[in-house]
Design a protein around this motif. Structure first.
Motif, mmCIF file in Angstrom:
data_model
loop_
_atom_site.group_PDB
_atom_site.id
_atom_site.type_symbol
_atom_site.label_atom_id
_atom_site.label_comp_id
_atom_site.label_asym_id
_atom_site.label_seq_id
_atom_site.Cartn_x
_atom_site.Cartn_y
_atom_site.Cartn_z
ATOM 1 N N VAL A 149 0.901 -1.151 0.000
ATOM 2 C CA VAL A 149 0.000 0.000 0.000
ATOM 3 C C VAL A 149 0.932 1.191 0.000
ATOM 4 C CG1 VAL A 149 -1.802 1.257 1.211
ATOM 5 C CG2 VAL A 149 -1.775 -1.256 1.283
ATOM 6 N N TYR A 150 0.783 2.079 -0.993
ATOM 7 C CA TYR A 150 1.780 3.135 -1.156
ATOM 8 C C TYR A 150 1.192 4.409 -1.757
ATOM 9 C CZ TYR A 150 1.798 2.386 -6.195
ATOM 10 O OH TYR A 150 1.420 2.312 -7.512
ATOM 11 N N VAL A 151 1.935 5.487 -1.559
ATOM 12 C CA VAL A 151 1.686 6.738 -2.261
ATOM 13 C C VAL A 151 3.008 7.164 -2.888
ATOM 14 C CG1 VAL A 151 2.086 8.210 -0.212
ATOM 15 C CG2 VAL A 151 0.755 9.091 -2.143
ATOM 16 N N LYS A 152 2.960 7.554 -4.136
ATOM 17 C CA LYS A 152 4.147 8.072 -4.817
ATOM 18 C C LYS A 152 4.301 9.537 -4.404
ATOM 19 C CE LYS A 152 5.895 9.398 -9.282
ATOM 20 N NZ LYS A 152 5.532 9.670 -10.657
ATOM 21 N N THR A 153 5.501 9.872 -3.907
ATOM 22 C CA THR A 153 5.739 11.243 -3.451
ATOM 23 C C THR A 153 6.675 12.009 -4.387
ATOM 24 O OG1 THR A 153 7.526 10.488 -2.005
ATOM 25 C CG2 THR A 153 5.313 10.655 -1.034
ATOM 26 N N GLY A 154 7.252 11.318 -5.369
ATOM 27 C CA GLY A 154 8.139 11.974 -6.324
ATOM 28 C C GLY A 154 8.755 10.953 -7.259
ATOM 29 N N ASP A 155 9.548 11.443 -8.204
ATOM 30 C CA ASP A 155 10.259 10.582 -9.140
ATOM 31 C C ASP A 155 11.689 10.380 -8.672
ATOM 32 O OD1 ASP A 155 8.249 10.080 -11.099
ATOM 33 O OD2 ASP A 155 8.500 12.127 -11.844
ATOM 34 N N ALA A 156 12.290 9.266 -9.086
ATOM 35 C CA ALA A 156 13.681 8.965 -8.768
ATOM 36 C C ALA A 156 14.380 8.500 -10.037
ATOM 37 C CB ALA A 156 13.761 7.885 -7.687
#
Length: 154
Positions: free
Chosen positions: A113-120
Motif C-alpha cells: 500500500v503506497y503513495v508516490k511522493t516523487g520521481d527517482a
C-alpha cells in the motif's frame, strides 16, 4: 483515487510494452531501462513491467493511494487485524519516491500500500542490493516470484 497495482516480471521489456500498449490502448506513463509503467484509467490500474529473469511471473501487487495518511491508516488497520506488516517507510522503489507498507497474502504474494511522493532516477534506494530487487522493492530479500496461473508449490 485509489487503484490496484500489478507488477509483472517480463523477459523482453520492448515486447511487453508493445503488447500492453495495444491491450490497454495506452502508452507508458514512465519508461526507463528494463522498466515501464502504465497509469491506466479504465480499468483503474497501475501496470508495472520489470525486465529480467522470471518472465510471466508476478513481481508484486499493490494499492496506490493518494496520501501518506492513507498508507498509515491502512498499515494500522492491517496490523490491528493481526496481519504482519513492515511498518510505514519512505523509500525509493521502481524509479519513484514512496511512502509504503507491505504485507504478504497467505500464499506469500507481496502486497504494498503506497503513495508516490516523487520521481527517482534509480530503481532502488542506494541501501538495497541488486539481489534484493527480485520482488521489485518488496522489503524481504530473496522473495520468490509467484508464477502466474500456477498452484502454490509445497
Amino acid at each position: 483515487m485509489s487503484r490496484l497495482q500489478l507488477a509483472l516480471n517480463v523477459t523482453d521489456i520492448d515486447e511487453a510494452v508493445a503488447f500492453y500498449a495495444k491491450l490497454f490502448d495506452a502508452e507508458p506513463a514512465k519508461r526507463k531501462p528494463g522498466y515501464a509503467n502504465f497509469a491506466i484509467a479504465e480499468p483503474p490500474l497501475k501496470l508495472v513491467l520489470i525486465e529480467g529473469e522470471g518472465g510471466g511471473t508476478l513481481n508484486h501487487l499493490g494499492v496506490e493511494v493518494d496520501s501518506g495518511e492513507e498508507v498509515r491508516a491502512a498499515e494500522a488497520r492491517l496490523a490491528d487485524d493481526g496481519l504482519a506488516t513492515t511498518g510505514v517507510d519512505d523509500t525509493t522503489c521502481c524509479y519513484a519516491l514512496k511512502t509504503e507498507t507491505w504485507v504478504d497474502d497467505p500464499d506469500g504474494a507481496p502486497w504494498e500500500v503506497y503513495v508516490k511522493t516523487g520521481d527517482a532516477e534509480q530503481m532502488h534506494s542506494s541501501s538495497r542490493s541488486a539481489e534484493e530487487g527480485d520482488a521489485c522493492c518488496a522489503p524481504a530479500a530473496g522473495r520468490e516470484s509467484v508464477a502466474l496461473g500456477s498452484a502454490p508449490s509445497c
